[in-house]
Scaffold this motif. Structure first.
Motif, short mmCIF file in Angstrom:
data_model
loop_
_atom_site.label_atom_id
_atom_site.label_comp_id
_atom_site.label_asym_id
_atom_site.label_seq_id
_atom_site.Cartn_x
_atom_site.Cartn_y
_atom_site.Cartn_z
N LEU A 1 -85.27 23.51 -13.38
CA LEU A 1 -86.52 23.27 -13.35
C LEU A 1 -87.36 24.18 -15.28
CD1 LEU A 1 -88.53 21.06 -12.78
CD2 LEU A 1 -89.54 22.86 -11.65
N GLY A 2 -88.15 23.23 -15.55
CA GLY A 2 -88.99 24.34 -16.74
C GLY A 2 -88.86 23.82 -17.66
N LEU A 3 -89.13 23.77 -19.35
CA LEU A 3 -89.83 22.82 -20.55
C LEU A 3 -88.56 21.30 -20.64
CD1 LEU A 3 -88.69 25.46 -23.37
CD2 LEU A 3 -91.03 24.23 -22.42
N ASP A 4 -88.07 21.48 -19.08
CA ASP A 4 -87.50 19.94 -19.29
C ASP A 4 -87.25 19.61 -17.21
OD1 ASP A 4 -86.73 18.66 -21.76
OD2 ASP A 4 -85.75 20.01 -21.97
N VAL A 5 -87.96 18.88 -17.13
CA VAL A 5 -87.58 18.51 -16.10
C VAL A 5 -85.58 18.48 -14.78
CG1 VAL A 5 -87.97 16.61 -13.60
CG2 VAL A 5 -89.15 17.14 -15.68
#
Length: 463
Positions: free
Chosen positions: A380-384
């Motif tokens: 998880l981060g900049l995109d799911v």
């Protein structure tokens, strides 16, 4: 809307949150510069070319809301379409070059302000910046001294992919005599995926905020999702809660609001059924703050109390969630998380009389996939579903490290037409999901702001 219309209240501190997110996105040039330097160390004598995400048309002249490519944002912070970044470690004057759309008062009147060439230097730290119309003229000279060209061919690359392949083919013809030009085409994801796995303090601050905001939305959904309310109304409440927080917030993916048997459909996004008495409601939704995502799933009883069969299935999934979260610790293989959840779920399936046999054999034969068919975690981060490998090149599971963030989301799904199962369990779907940070000494659950204990959930629904 019916007489059960629901609404969210604006969140306190919304303006401050927007300012923080904007600071990270557009003004935090130091973080982006440090990332570029680390990336350029990795490419050595190569040159990297990264393109902004293309603009997409929804229909006729209506555009899809623009969202920058995550890798491009990660290294540049630049949010506009039509841009190309060139990273050239060997050229001090062009270590970071941005090709951007020029300022255009007429177009800006229609579509908003642009940074332009001057803004690319002043606001985004480019060593050099040019009109994107000059890309073909200047790109060959920037790339020519490199041994390798780092460029990620994309399914939606279109003209940019064709440009880069033509450039590489040209060097293949001239290099034997000129002695210049890259031989190899390499994917920047080889380096960026590993970099993005470990979150920096600024990234974690935004992810904590996104988790807190998602928890607020889930609590609102639990209080509002009573019989007579449409799934779509709960979805609208989530959207409103996230957007009321700040101008830079929104949903990190289309929300899943599945009541009754709709909860057994993993990616159910139709959200068009009206909730009825006795239903369970599964809500899988996350918030986006400053480009960083959260992802939470909770299940609650629309009528305020779980029935005995619903509670029995819920308790199995809750045990799996707790076992899987406990497995998150530095040095542990990432696969330990899934294996811990799977053990609890398989034993639970036996206890619930969904399956018969020895747990080890059911796992070996993957019989359990009839009711639990997905993995337990994703980055998880900049995109799911964020960038990053789950295995090393030799096939061994990636060890967890401090700074990684992953979801933990076991589930148990009994289709309403399932055969050879207890009738009272048919149509029950339970998934519980938290966002978990790997710390130096264990883990931190970022999404504790929304309870998972069934007694507490009943108390919230009763209010």
């Amino acid at each position: 809307m019916t007489d059960t219309t629901i609404a969210a209240e604006p969140a306190e501190g919304a303006i401050e949150s927007a300012e923080r997110a904007n600071a990270v996105q557009a003004g935090g040039t130091g973080a982006f510069r440090r990332r570029r330097e680390r990336f350029m160390e990795g490419i050595g004598d190569g040159v990297a070319v990264l393109a902004a995400a293309p603009e997409l048309v929804k229909s006729r002249d209506t555009d899809v809301m623009y969202r920058q490519n995550s890798d491009f944002f990660y290294l540049t912070g630049f949010l506009e379409p039509g841009a190309v970044a060139v990273l050239t470690p060997h050229d001090a004057g062009h270590r970071f070059t941005l090709f951007v759309r020029p300022r255009d008062p007429e177009r800006e009147t229609w579509n908003g302000r642009r940074a332009g060439v001057e803004g690319a230097r002043a606001r985004f730290g480019a060593d050099a910046a040019y009109d994107v119309a000059e890309l073909d003229e200047r790109l060959k000279g920037l790339v020519e001294p490199a041994d390798a060209l780092w460029y990620g061919v994309r399914a939606d690359g279109g003209a940019m992919d064709a440009r880069m392949l033509k450039l590489l083919a040209g060097f293949r013809g001239t290099r034997p005599r000129a002695g210049k030009g890259p031989w190899d085409l390499r994917d920047p994801a080889q380096l960026l995926d590993r970099m993005r796995l470990i979150k920096e303090p600024g990234e974690l601050a935004l992810m904590r905020e996104a988790a807190e905001l998602a928890a607020r939305g889930h609590l609102a959904a639990m209080r509002a999702g009573r019989p007579g309310v449409g799934e779509w109304e709960v979805q609208a409440l989530l959207d409103q809660t996230f957007r009321a927080h700040s101008a830079t917030s929104g949903t990190s993916f289309p929300a899943i609001v599945g009541s009754a048997a709709n909860a057994t459909i993993l990616h159910y996004v139709t959200n068009d059924r009206r909730i009825e008495e006795g239903d369970l409601v599964l809500v899988d939704a996350g918030a986006d703050v400053g480009f960083y995502c959260s992802d939470i799933t909770r299940v609650f009883p629309a009528s305020g109390r779980f029935t005995a069969p619903q509670r029995a299935v819920y308790d199995v999934v809750l045990r799996a969630l707790r076992a899987a979260v406990a497995a998150v610790r530095p040095g542990a293989p990432v696969t330990d998380v899934h294996e811990a959840a799977r053990r609890e779920l398989v034993q639970g399936m036996i206890d619930l009389k969904l399956l018969e046999g020895e747990p080890e054999k059911l796992i070996e034969d993957e019989t359990f996939k009839r009711f639990f068919m997905h993995n337990t975690s994703h980055w998880l981060g900049l995109d799911v579903h964020d960038a990053g490998p789950y295995r090393e090149p030799d096939g061994t599971p990636l060890p967890l490290q401090p700074g990684m963030v992953l979801t933990v989301e076991p589930g148990l799904y009994v289709p309403e037409d399932a055969e050879n199962v207890p009738a009272e369990l048919r149509g029950i779907g339970i998934r519980l999901e938290d966002d978990v940070l790997v710390t130096e000494d264990g883990h931190e659950v970022l999404t504790r702001g929304v309870p998972v204990d069934p007694d507490e959930i009943e108390r919230i629904c009763a209010r």
